[in-house]
Design a protein around this motif. Structure first.
Motif, PDB file in Angstrom:
ATOM      1  N   ILE A 156     -23.914  17.699 -40.187  1.00  0.00           N
ATOM      2  CA  ILE A 156     -23.497  18.327 -41.446  1.00  0.00           C
ATOM      3  C   ILE A 156     -21.990  17.924 -42.042  1.00  0.00           C
ATOM      4  O   ILE A 156     -21.649  17.650 -42.783  1.00  0.00           O
ATOM      5  CB  ILE A 156     -24.326  19.696 -41.678  1.00  0.00           C
ATOM      6  N   VAL A 157     -21.289  18.653 -41.105  1.00  0.00           N
ATOM      7  CA  VAL A 157     -19.788  18.674 -41.235  1.00  0.00           C
ATOM      8  C   VAL A 157     -19.046  17.158 -41.217  1.00  0.00           C
ATOM      9  O   VAL A 157     -18.524  16.929 -42.065  1.00  0.00           O
ATOM     10  CB  VAL A 157     -18.780  19.290 -40.139  1.00  0.00           C
ATOM     11  N   LEU A 158     -19.663  16.430 -40.397  1.00  0.00           N
ATOM     12  CA  LEU A 158     -19.237  14.987 -40.541  1.00  0.00           C
ATOM     13  C   LEU A 158     -19.880  14.104 -41.646  1.00  0.00           C
ATOM     14  O   LEU A 158     -19.327  13.293 -42.096  1.00  0.00           O
ATOM     15  CB  LEU A 158     -19.482  14.411 -39.076  1.00  0.00           C
ATOM     16  N   ILE A 159     -21.171  14.393 -41.906  1.00  0.00           N
ATOM     17  CA  ILE A 159     -21.636  13.593 -43.225  1.00  0.00           C
ATOM     18  C   ILE A 159     -21.014  14.021 -44.452  1.00  0.00           C
ATOM     19  O   ILE A 159     -20.627  13.334 -45.244  1.00  0.00           O
ATOM     20  CB  ILE A 159     -23.172  14.232 -43.304  1.00  0.00           C
ATOM     21  N   ASN A 166     -16.047   8.994 -35.548  1.00  0.00           N
ATOM     22  CA  ASN A 166     -15.716   7.579 -36.276  1.00  0.00           C
ATOM     23  C   ASN A 166     -17.140   6.600 -36.425  1.00  0.00           C
ATOM     24  O   ASN A 166     -17.496   6.289 -37.328  1.00  0.00           O
ATOM     25  CB  ASN A 166     -14.594   6.704 -35.973  1.00  0.00           C
ATOM     26  N   ILE A 167     -17.863   6.732 -35.188  1.00  0.00           N
ATOM     27  CA  ILE A 167     -19.007   5.990 -35.058  1.00  0.00           C
ATOM     28  C   ILE A 167     -20.161   6.624 -36.209  1.00  0.00           C
ATOM     29  O   ILE A 167     -20.638   5.941 -36.792  1.00  0.00           O
ATOM     30  CB  ILE A 167     -19.548   5.825 -33.772  1.00  0.00           C
ATOM     31  N   PHE A 168     -20.339   7.945 -35.920  1.00  0.00           N
ATOM     32  CA  PHE A 168     -21.002   8.725 -36.711  1.00  0.00           C
ATOM     33  C   PHE A 168     -21.040   8.571 -38.313  1.00  0.00           C
ATOM     34  O   PHE A 168     -21.649   8.403 -39.017  1.00  0.00           O
ATOM     35  CB  PHE A 168     -21.117  10.051 -36.222  1.00  0.00           C
ATOM     36  N   ARG A 169     -19.581   8.754 -38.439  1.00  0.00           N
ATOM     37  CA  ARG A 169     -19.249   8.967 -40.054  1.00  0.00           C
ATOM     38  C   ARG A 169     -19.391   7.407 -40.665  1.00  0.00           C
ATOM     39  O   ARG A 169     -19.935   7.359 -41.874  1.00  0.00           O
ATOM     40  CB  ARG A 169     -17.991   9.544 -40.191  1.00  0.00           C
ATOM     41  N   ILE A 217     -12.948  16.487 -40.888  1.00  0.00           N
ATOM     42  CA  ILE A 217     -12.916  15.815 -39.332  1.00  0.00           C
ATOM     43  C   ILE A 217     -12.616  16.287 -38.388  1.00  0.00           C
ATOM     44  O   ILE A 217     -12.696  16.473 -37.194  1.00  0.00           O
ATOM     45  CB  ILE A 217     -12.165  14.385 -39.765  1.00  0.00           C
ATOM     46  N   LYS A 218     -11.299  17.091 -38.537  1.00  0.00           N
ATOM     47  CA  LYS A 218     -10.743  18.090 -37.804  1.00  0.00           C
ATOM     48  C   LYS A 218     -11.550  19.031 -37.073  1.00  0.00           C
ATOM     49  O   LYS A 218     -11.684  19.448 -36.045  1.00  0.00           O
ATOM     50  CB  LYS A 218      -9.510  18.836 -38.339  1.00  0.00           C
ATOM     51  N   VAL A 219     -12.364  19.701 -37.969  1.00  0.00           N
ATOM     52  CA  VAL A 219     -13.501  20.604 -37.592  1.00  0.00           C
ATOM     53  C   VAL A 219     -14.526  19.990 -36.817  1.00  0.00           C
ATOM     54  O   VAL A 219     -14.805  20.430 -35.722  1.00  0.00           O
ATOM     55  CB  VAL A 219     -14.032  21.447 -38.775  1.00  0.00           C
ATOM     56  N   ALA A 224     -17.104  -2.225 -41.025  1.00  0.00           N
ATOM     57  CA  ALA A 224     -16.336  -1.230 -40.320  1.00  0.00           C
ATOM     58  C   ALA A 224     -17.529  -0.685 -39.239  1.00  0.00           C
ATOM     59  O   ALA A 224     -17.332  -0.516 -38.018  1.00  0.00           O
ATOM     60  CB  ALA A 224     -15.825  -0.224 -41.177  1.00  0.00           C
ATOM     61  N   ALA A 225     -18.695  -0.284 -39.594  1.00  0.00           N
ATOM     62  CA  ALA A 225     -19.768   0.139 -38.903  1.00  0.00           C
ATOM     63  C   ALA A 225     -20.190  -1.046 -37.697  1.00  0.00           C
ATOM     64  O   ALA A 225     -20.502  -0.509 -36.635  1.00  0.00           O
ATOM     65  CB  ALA A 225     -20.993   0.416 -39.643  1.00  0.00           C
ATOM     66  N   ILE A 226     -20.347  -2.163 -38.347  1.00  0.00           N
ATOM     67  CA  ILE A 226     -20.548  -3.245 -37.231  1.00  0.00           C
ATOM     68  C   ILE A 226     -19.407  -3.510 -36.288  1.00  0.00           C
ATOM     69  O   ILE A 226     -19.813  -3.674 -35.073  1.00  0.00           O
ATOM     70  CB  ILE A 226     -20.823  -4.683 -38.309  1.00  0.00           C
TER      71      ILE A 226
END
Length: 289
Positions: A216-219, A38-41, A25-27, A192-194
């Motif tokens: 890719i990093v966030l996934i 946060n939305i993306f993950r 996440i930091k990266v 949480a996504a909702i």
């Protein structure tokens, strides 16, 4: 295998997963805001859980759940992954991993406090000593941050994150009595996504600008922290309760801080390390009381 041992091993596995996720996440946040990340993950892991549910037929278990359980699961998800992680991501962005995790690792203390207030559990002298060590750890880390002239907002965010997480853990503990581990882990992600979708209009442009490398990093962070980490944590809570699972999983700051120093080249600080040791000792005392 003994239930206690299995539950502890699951909590340790979740700690390793969360630590790896923290680094990713930091990266991933280097050029993106905490909310967009946060939305993306959350969207990514919700899609993953939906696919799993379609394959193994878990949806049939979810649709028959009582509305009150679903409501509690929704509230738990917001405190855990929307509100709590908002504070956490902002703290990471402002202070870095090794300076944030000693403070956010105090969530077991808050979990036990809420359990005492709302569930009537007694607090032993050993827990009080552990709590004092945790408070001293926070003071030590704060002094180190003042010396380094770190943004004080980061410290406030780092304090608020574990309070929010602890409430999510308490409600999740209650939910494990009625909902199986996999459905509970999945529906909390979807809820949480909702909840975080309210921010889509504001962060839509930023989300569209996420590069393939960042995606890719966030996934990877989503799989590690939200899928594996949360599944094993819920599994541990189901086996041994939040009063054991939360303190054991709190070893993740040691792992995350070590990774941050080794991989992200964050400069070590003597007081930060002292605070980390005090926080971990406090958590151990609390968990073994």
């Amino acid at each position: 295998m003994n239930t206690l041992i299995l539950g502890v091993l699951a909590a340790i596995t979740s700690a390793f997963s969360w630590a790896a996720s923290t680094i990713l996440i930091k990266v991933g946040m280097r050029n993106k805001s905490p909310v967009a990340v946060n939305i993306f993950r959350l969207y990514a892991v919700s899609i993953m859980f939906a696919v799993i549910f379609l394959i193994n037929g878990t949806f049939s278990q979810i649709v028959v759940l009582p509305p009150e359980l679903l409501l509690v699961a929704f509230v738990s998800a917001q405190f855990g992954f929307v509100v709590g992680d908002y504070f956490y991501f902002n703290a990471l962005k402002l202070m870095g991993v090794s300076r944030t995790v000693p403070i956010t690792s105090t969530y077991p203390l808050w979990t036990i406090l809420w359990a005492s207030l709302f569930l009537g559990r007694k607090i032993s002298p050993q827990v009080i000593v552990g709590a004092i060590l945790v408070v001293v750890a926070i003071i030590v880390v704060r002094k180190a941050e003042e010396e380094e002239h770190i943004n004080p907002r980061g410290f406030v965010f780092a304090l608020l994150a574990p309070v929010s997480w602890s409430f999510a853990i308490l409600t999740m503990d209650w939910l494990t009595q009625s909902i199986d581990v996999l459905p509970l882990a999945g529906i909390r992600m979807v809820f949480a996504a909702i909840g975080i979708s309210l921010f889509l209009p504001r962060y839509g442009k930023e989300l569209r600008e996420i590069t393939q490398k960042e995606a890719i990093v966030l996934i990877g962070a989503a799989i590690s922290g939200l899928m594996l980490g949360q599944y094993f944590f819920v599994y541990s809570v189901n086996l041994v309760g939040s009063q054991i699972a939360a303190p054991v999983s709190a070893i993740n700051p040691i792992i995350a801080s070590a990774m941050a120093i080794l991989l992200l080249k964050e400069p070590p600080n003597k007081k930060i390390l002292e605070g980390l040791i005090l926080a971990v000792l406090g958590v151990i005392l609390i968990s073994t009381a």
